[in-house]
Design a protein around this motif. Structure first.
Motif, PDB file in Angstrom:
ATOM      1  N   UNK A  87       0.809  -1.228   0.000  1.00 38.82           N
ATOM      2  CA  UNK A  87       0.000   0.000   0.000  1.00 38.82           C
ATOM      3  C   UNK A  87       0.838   1.273   0.000  1.00 38.82           C
ATOM      4  N   UNK A  88       1.888   1.311   0.807  1.00 39.97           N
ATOM      5  CA  UNK A  88       2.715   2.512   0.934  1.00 39.97           C
ATOM      6  C   UNK A  88       3.403   2.868  -0.375  1.00 39.97           C
ATOM      7  N   UNK A  89       3.772   1.876  -1.168  1.00 43.68           N
ATOM      8  CA  UNK A  89       4.654   2.107  -2.315  1.00 43.68           C
ATOM      9  C   UNK A  89       3.975   2.259  -3.668  1.00 43.68           C
ATOM     10  N   UNK A  90       2.784   1.674  -3.852  1.00 48.13           N
ATOM     11  CA  UNK A  90       2.184   1.730  -5.186  1.00 48.13           C
ATOM     12  C   UNK A  90       1.436   3.047  -5.414  1.00 48.13           C
ATOM     13  N   UNK A 156      -3.431  11.957   0.726  1.00 47.20           N
ATOM     14  CA  UNK A 156      -2.248  11.263   1.231  1.00 47.20           C
ATOM     15  C   UNK A 156      -2.594   9.805   1.510  1.00 47.20           C
ATOM     16  N   UNK A 157      -1.553   8.976   1.640  1.00 48.49           N
ATOM     17  CA  UNK A 157      -1.780   7.569   1.976  1.00 48.49           C
ATOM     18  C   UNK A 157      -2.465   7.449   3.334  1.00 48.49           C
ATOM     19  N   UNK A 158      -2.102   8.324   4.261  1.00 53.54           N
ATOM     20  CA  UNK A 158      -2.726   8.275   5.583  1.00 53.54           C
ATOM     21  C   UNK A 158      -4.212   8.569   5.494  1.00 53.54           C
ATOM     22  N   UNK A 159      -4.598   9.580   4.693  1.00 55.02           N
ATOM     23  CA  UNK A 159      -6.009   9.921   4.554  1.00 55.02           C
ATOM     24  C   UNK A 159      -6.774   8.797   3.860  1.00 55.02           C
ATOM     25  N   UNK A 160      -6.161   8.179   2.852  1.00 54.26           N
ATOM     26  CA  UNK A 160      -6.813   7.070   2.153  1.00 54.26           C
ATOM     27  C   UNK A 160      -7.085   5.922   3.116  1.00 54.26           C
ATOM     28  N   UNK A 161      -6.094   5.584   3.941  1.00 54.58           N
ATOM     29  CA  UNK A 161      -6.281   4.489   4.901  1.00 54.58           C
ATOM     30  C   UNK A 161      -7.296   4.873   5.974  1.00 54.58           C
ATOM     31  N   UNK A 162      -7.279   6.128   6.404  1.00 53.81           N
ATOM     32  CA  UNK A 162      -8.256   6.592   7.392  1.00 53.81           C
ATOM     33  C   UNK A 162      -9.679   6.443   6.849  1.00 53.81           C
ATOM     34  N   UNK A 233       4.686  -5.293   7.598  1.00 54.85           N
ATOM     35  CA  UNK A 233       4.184  -4.256   6.691  1.00 54.85           C
ATOM     36  C   UNK A 233       4.395  -2.874   7.275  1.00 54.85           C
ATOM     37  N   UNK A 234       4.395  -1.904   6.394  1.00 61.89           N
ATOM     38  CA  UNK A 234       4.555  -0.503   6.772  1.00 61.89           C
ATOM     39  C   UNK A 234       3.223   0.219   6.597  1.00 61.89           C
TER      40      UNK A 234
END
Length: 236
Positions: A87-90, A156-162, A233-234
Motif C-alpha cells: 500500500x505505501x509504495x504503489x 495522502x496515503x494516511x487519509x486514504x487508509x483513514x 508491513x509498513x
C-alpha cells in the motif's frame, strides 16, 4: 449517409463526451472535498441499507467515525497485511496483482470452485465503496480505476487508509473500525490488540458471513497468518 445525419451524429457524440467529462469533474470535486471533510455514509452503505430495509423496515447501519490517530496501529497493520501489503509504495493500482487474481480465478472456475480472489488495492476498494455499486461490469471497473487515480492524486496515503478503515464493512450492518471494535470486542478502536485486529482484517472479504457464522476454523487460520504478516508491513 446524408450530411445532416453525419452532423447530428457528431453533435450527439460531442454531447455525450461533454456529459462524461462533466460527470468526472463532479467526482473529482467530491474527492477534493474528502481531503477536508469526513463522509457520513458511502454508496455501499446506502446500497446495504436499502437491501436490509427491504427485509426489515426499521433496519439501520451501525457506523461511527473515528480519527486516524484513534485507531489502533495493530488494526492498520493487520488491514494492510490482509488487503494490500504494498500500500505505501504503489500509485493506486497493482497490475501484477490483478493479473495473478485473474489467473487464479480462471483456475478455480475451470475446477468447478466458486472461490475467487480479488486484485484490488485499498485505494481501489475505497473508490468502489465510496462512490460505486457492487455490480460487476467493465464500465464499473473502468470508473473505479479513474476514481483510484483521483484519490491517489489528491489524498495522502494516511487519509486514504483513514477513510478506508472508517467505511469498510465489518458485519451485516456494521461499518467502520469503531463500530466493529464495539460490535465484536466491546471496546474502542484504539484499544484493539494484535489478535483482535488480525481477526477483523481476516473478516474483510466476507464480513456479513463471519458476522453470522462467528469465528470459523478458516477465520482462525487466516487470523494466525495475519498475525505473522502484520509485523512486516509498513503503514502511514
Amino acid at each position: 449517409m446524408s450530411r445532416s445525419k453525419n452532423k447530428l451524429i457528431g453533435i450527439v457524440l460531442l454531447a455525450g463526451l461533454f456529459a462524461f467529462l462533466l460527470y468526472q469533474f463532479g467526482l473529482f470535486v467530491m474527492v477534493i472535498w474528502l481531503k477536508f471533510h469526513n463522509p457520513s455514509t458511502s454508496a455501499f452503505m446506502r446500497n446495504t441499507l436499502t437491501q436490509l430495509q427491504a427485509e426489515q423496515a426499521d433496519a439501520q447501519i451501525i457506523h461511527t467515525w473515528v480519527p486516524y490517530d484513534k485507531i489502533s496501529t495493530n488494526l492498520k497493520r493487520a488491514v494492510v497485511a490482509a488487503e494490500d501489503s504494498n500500500f505505501i509504495n504503489h500509485s493506486g493500482v497493482e497490475w501484477e496483482a490483478i493479473q495473478r487474481a485473474w489467473e487464479y480465478n480462471m483456475r478455480m472456475s475451470e475446477s468447478g470452485s466458486e472461490r475467487v480472489r480479488g486484485g484490488s488495492t485499498i485505494t481501489q476498494q475505497l473508490a468502489k465503496n465510496l462512490f460505486l455499486s457492487s455490480d460487476r461490469s467493465y464500465w464499473r471497473k473502468a470508473q473505479e480505476l479513474l476514481l483510484t487515480f483521483m484519490l491517489e492524486a489528491v489524498l495522502s496515503k494516511q487519509r486514504i487508509l483513514e477513510l478506508y478503515l472508517n467505511i469498510a464493512q465489518w458485519g451485516k450492518n456494521v461499518f467502520g473500525a469503531q463500530a466493529a471494535a464495539e460490535h465484536y470486542f466491546k471496546r474502542h478502536a484504539s484499544q484493539l490488540n494484535a489478535a483482535q485486529s488480525a481477526r477483523l482484517a481476516a473478516m474483510l472479504p466476507n464480513p456479513a458471513y463471519y458476522d453470522k457464522r462467528g469465528n470459523t476454523r478458516y477465520l482462525q487460520s487466516r487470523t494466525r497468518t495475519l498475525l505473522q504478516r502484520m509485523r512486516m508491513v509498513e503503514v502511514p
